[in-house]
Design an enzyme around this catalytic site. Structure first.
Site, PDB file in Angstrom:
ATOM      1  N   GLU A 125      -4.213  -9.014   0.030  1.00 59.82           N
ATOM      2  CA  GLU A 125      -4.823  -8.953   1.527  1.00 59.82           C
ATOM      3  C   GLU A 125      -6.270  -8.733   1.490  1.00 59.82           C
ATOM      4  O   GLU A 125      -6.701  -7.940   0.621  1.00 59.82           O
ATOM      5  CB  GLU A 125      -4.020  -7.729   2.091  1.00 59.82           C
ATOM      6  CG  GLU A 125      -3.938  -7.474   3.407  1.00 59.82           C
ATOM      7  CD  GLU A 125      -3.404  -6.159   4.067  1.00 59.82           C
ATOM      8  OE1 GLU A 125      -2.102  -6.130   3.728  1.00 59.82           O
ATOM      9  OE2 GLU A 125      -3.926  -5.371   4.669  1.00 59.82           O
ATOM     10  N   GLU A 185       0.930  -1.328   0.027  1.00 56.10           N
ATOM     11  CA  GLU A 185      -0.160  -0.145  -0.192  1.00 56.10           C
ATOM     12  C   GLU A 185       0.880   1.347   0.003  1.00 56.10           C
ATOM     13  O   GLU A 185       0.682   2.200   0.790  1.00 56.10           O
ATOM     14  CB  GLU A 185      -0.827  -0.207   1.323  1.00 56.10           C
ATOM     15  CG  GLU A 185      -1.979  -1.248   1.070  1.00 56.10           C
ATOM     16  CD  GLU A 185      -3.233  -1.353   2.262  1.00 56.10           C
ATOM     17  OE1 GLU A 185      -2.930  -0.231   3.013  1.00 56.10           O
ATOM     18  OE2 GLU A 185      -4.007  -2.210   2.286  1.00 56.10           O
TER      19      GLU A 185
HETATM   20  C1  GAL Z   1      -4.118  -2.655   5.394  1.00 50.51           C
HETATM   21  C2  GAL Z   1      -2.719  -2.761   5.519  1.00 50.51           C
HETATM   22  C3  GAL Z   1      -2.247  -3.561   6.872  1.00 50.51           C
HETATM   23  C4  GAL Z   1      -3.150  -3.417   8.073  1.00 50.51           C
HETATM   24  C5  GAL Z   1      -4.641  -3.639   7.796  1.00 50.51           C
HETATM   25  C6  GAL Z   1      -5.584  -3.414   8.837  1.00 50.51           C
HETATM   26  O1  GAL Z   1      -4.612  -1.682   4.599  1.00 50.51           O
HETATM   27  O2  GAL Z   1      -1.894  -3.117   4.752  1.00 50.51           O
HETATM   28  O3  GAL Z   1      -0.990  -3.465   7.096  1.00 50.51           O
HETATM   29  O4  GAL Z   1      -2.981  -2.002   8.377  1.00 50.51           O
HETATM   30  O5  GAL Z   1      -4.749  -2.656   6.755  1.00 50.51           O
HETATM   31  O6  GAL Z   1      -6.594  -3.529   8.375  1.00 50.51           O
END
Ligand code: GAL
Length: 797
Positions: free
Chosen positions: A491, A414
């Site tokens: 993710e 991100e």
């Molecule tokens: C994502 C991020 C992770 C964590 C997660 C929590 O956007 O890549 O590191 O922060 O959100 O929901």
């Protein structure tokens, strides 16, 4: 002539030393002194650290503190302090040791490690997640005078992370003693250019630190199988300092998560009389894979959905201090859930973590950065990025490219630069750097952009595999927008749960916080818990079931990486302090599975699953939502005190069976039915008052080397019939009696402010875990676990 004689003599002496001891890796984790004071005189050899604490490494000083609101890392950073710490160690070398080459290897120090040997400054390491080493050779004393290592670690600039980092020398330290002419691990690259059913090849590239100076050396390659049988051998003469050679093999057993077969490769440098001068050893796995833009990921020629989780590097109550048996426990708990892939979010893991992934069978996406030049926190790596990111990337790839488990490199998570043109050159450059060092694996990044403008497209084009975080509502756009690109859900989820907490179900997934307008949930629970029905998520995420279903039904997505496999310290969305660890895990911080673990197990494994929730201690008349995760069956019948409440089954859109049941004390039983026959049963009983504790000691499965092994004591609070009592928690005191040290305690509750190093711990929803270590491995250990209702002495054999 005299000079020549001298140099001949020196070379002769060096070779003689080398003959005696080709390469020794000396564990340097013991006998360190540590202080949290900061004074530059600590680097001096004549300083005596009398009042310092005696410690062994790996060591994380932050985890020993009580949680607090005042620390600048904030609760996102784990509500623990950073600061400056100093480490010192002395060691002797005998006159006989002279003539060898010595490097001091650090597996990872958070952060800014400055190292001195005998008062001489060796340099400062920047990246807190990478290994580094210093050449000690020309600064060492032999004989009576001891050698002094001093290390200053500075984690005082805070906040510097979005999660808990830990502070200190939190990974292994070792001293490598080698011949002056030696093989370079960083220049060694082992590949398997050809892998097929009946023929494979192994290619070995390596280099020496200096040329063989006109002489010819020999390199010997030997490959053994897991039964130590020699299956290939080759010895070749070479001159200069570079070496490249292949081994042709017949049929080999392939490596995969289901069957992680490893071979043992030894690379030896020989002198002209065939004595070993130096030696390296590697675990080699033969596997091949590819992505297909329509059909996803293929391993060894077979379609293979990546059942992945993201994992941060902390080990719960151990903090960041790496421990191989604790990491093995994490990985085996993941393995039992059906996980076959791991994304090391958002930094390189310990080297030993990758050894475990090779051995236990996980495909690993090794990630380098959470930010580039644009920051996410005031003092994060962005301040060093410009100067160090290429060198650090090189060091990462060279360190890890020989692990069969690694199948992708991720250059960022991100990253803010994805939203403008500044990311284009950086993405291209980093992808090129990685591929120059390792052309065998794709480069990816975890992306979040959904405005597919020209800047973003230019960046995406520099990647081999596109990973998208969240954005499941955009999945169907991806194949047309990015034609020809393999895709993964890098993710997903970000669902929130506290183990053992059950709030009445709402009809829709609750978003906590509800939108980007809120920092925290506005209608959360007063005790900072989140219901463990899979029905609450951060607003950018969704439930576990929903996220998995979105990936499951799309073949073009190579797989899913759930955020996260385990709860981790820091980032306690959706609550402010006192919440101090995350709610995202499928498993809690103590290593105890939340209910949704069994949803994954039912989907990702063939293990017979029948898991009923919630517990059965409610008020008469409460209308309770009952869920059941199961697999390998047609339906589940629910019985309350012997009366059938009907059969339910999963659907294409719902991965659990569900009932609404007016509570009545007694027994709630689920019966799994296949082809009309009962195949499995499970029951929840109403628990009475707590009268006893049951202690389950886990060790053997998580054992690694004896010396650093931990014993995990899971304590259940039970009533007189042995049913776990979910609503009358008690305080446990773990009291060492003999040959035992308490390493940490935990119960998985995200707002428990008691230090995780404290030997006292409340059970939470009936459970808690103690982590202990034995002193003398050959003797039994004894520990007393005391509560106000009962005490038990446990003998650890
Ligand atoms: C994502 C991020 C992770 C964590 C997660 C929590 O956007 O890549 O590191 O922060 O959100 O929901």
């Amino acid at each position: 002539m005299f000079n020549k004689l001298v140099s001949f003599f020196i070379l002769f002496a060096m070779v003689m030393t080398a003959i005696a001891q080709p390469r020794q890796t000396i564990n340097f984790n013991e006998d360190w002194s540590f202080t949290l004071e900061d004074d530059l005189q600590f680097r001096r050899t004549d300083f005596s650290p009398v009042n310092w604490k005696k410690i062994s490494l790996p060591h994380d000083w932050s985890i020993g503190f009580d949680f607090g609101e005042e620390y600048p890392a904030g609760n996102a950073g784990g509500a623990l302090p950073g600061g400056v710490g100093w480490y010192r160690k002395t060691f002797p070398l005998s006159a006989k040791d002279k003539g060898s080459h010595y490097t001091l290897h650090f597996g990872g120090v958070y952060r800014y490690a400055e190292v001195w040997i005998n008062g001489k400054y060796l340099g400062k390491n920047i990246n807190g997640y990478l290994s580094f080493e210093h050449d000690l050779t020309s600064h060492l004393h032999y004989g009576n005078e001891e050698n002094v290592i001093a290390v200053r670690v500075d984690n005082s600039l805070q906040p510097n992370s979005r999660w808990y980092t830990g502070s200190g020398i939190y990974r292994d330290v070792r001293l490598e003693k080698r011949s002056p002419i030696h093989l370079l691990r960083a220049e060694t690259f082992i590949t398997t250019p050809e892998v097929s059913a009946d023929r494979s090849t192994l290619r070995v590239q390596t280099a020496l630190n200096q040329a063989m100076s006109g002489k010819t050396g020999k390199l010997q390659l030997k490959l053994h199988d897991k039964n130590k049988k020699l299956i290939a051998e080759q010895t070749l003469a070479f001159s200069g300092s570079q070496f490249e050679e292949g081994l042709s093999l017949g049929r080999v057993d392939l490596w995969s998560p289901d069957s992680p077969t490893l071979y043992d490769l030894s690379i030896s440098l020989l002198d002209s009389s065939d004595e070993v001068i130096d030696h390296l050893q590697y675990a080699v796995g033969f596997r091949h894979f590819h992505f297909d833009e329509h059909k996803g990921f293929f391993l060894n020629g077979q379609s293979f959905k990546l059942f992945g989780v993201c994992l941060h590097h902390d080990l719960g109550a151990l903090g960041a201090a790496f421990n191989k048996s604790a990491a093995k426990r994490q990985l085996l708990i993941m393995k039992d859930m059906g996980v076959n892939a791991i994304r090391t979010a958002h930094n390189p893991p310990a080297e030993e973590f990758l050894d475990l992934c090779d051995e236990l069978g996980f495909l690993v996406q090794n990630e380098s950065y959470d930010m580039w030049a644009k920051r996410k926190n005031k003092f994060d790596y962005h301040i060093d990025f410009k100067e160090h990111h290429i060198a650090d990337l090189i060091s990462l790839v060279k360190r890890d490219r020989n692990h069969p488990s690694i199948f992708m490199w991720s250059i960022g998570n991100e990253i803010r630069e994805q939203f403008d043109s500044t990311g284009i050159a950086l993405t291209k450059n980093m992808a090129e750097v990685v591929k120059a060092l390792d052309p065998t694996r794709p480069v990816t990044a975890a992306l979040t952009e959904t405005n597919f403008d020209k800047n973003f497209i230019a960046q995406a084009e520099a990647l081999d595999v596109l990973g998208f975080n969240y954005k499941y509502f955009d999945y169907d756009k991806l194949p047309t927008e990015f034609k020809g690109y393999p895709l993964i859900a890098s993710e997903t989820t970000s669902a929130l749960q506290t183990r053992g907490v059950y709030d009445p179900l709402q009809d829709t997934i609750q978003l906590w916080p509800a939108s980007s307008k809120d920092k925290f949930v506005t209608n959360g629970n007063p005790d900072f818990t989140v219901s463990a029905y899979d029905n609450v998520a951060a607003y950018w995420g969704t439930s576990h079931e929903r996220a998995w279903l979105e990936v499951k039904k799309r073949d073009f997505l190579g797989g899913i990486f759930v955020w996260t496999g385990f709860d981790y310290l820091g980032e306690p969305v959706p609550y402010p302090y006192p919440a101090r660890s995350s709610y995202y895990g499928v498993v809690d911080l103590a290593g105890l599975p939340k209910d949704v673990y069994y949803m994954y197990q039912s989907e990702w494994t063939d293990t017979e699953v029948l898991h009923l929730l919630p517990h059965w201690n409610w008020k008469e008349g409460d209308l309770v939502d009952v869920w059941c995760y199961y697999n390998n069956a047609d339906e589940v019948e629910l019985f309350l005190n012997g009366r059938s409440l009907g059969r339910q089954s999963k659907t294409d859109d719902q991965l659990h069976a569900a009932w609404k049941v007016p509570f009545e004390a007694g027994e709630l039983k689920a019966v799994k039915i296949k082809n009309g026959t009962t195949v499995q049963e499970v029951a929840k009983k109403t628990a009475g008052n707590p009268v006893d504790i049951v202690v389950d000691v886990e060790h053997e499965r998580y054992a690694v080397d004896g010396a650093t092994d931990l014993y995990f004591l899971t304590v259940s609070l039970v009533d007189e019939k042995g049913t776990i009592v979910p609503n009358s928690d008690v305080e446990l005191s773990f009291i060492p009696q003999e040959n035992i040290t308490i390493v940490g305690t935990d119960n998985g509750y995200q707002a428990d402010l008691n230090s995780l190093s404290n030997p006292k711990r409340n059970t939470y929803k009936g459970l808690a875990v103690g982590m202990v270590k034995k002193g003398d491995l050959d003797k039994a250990g004894k520990i007393l676990i005391k509560t106000n209702i009962v005490e038990k002495e446990i003998t650890i054999k």
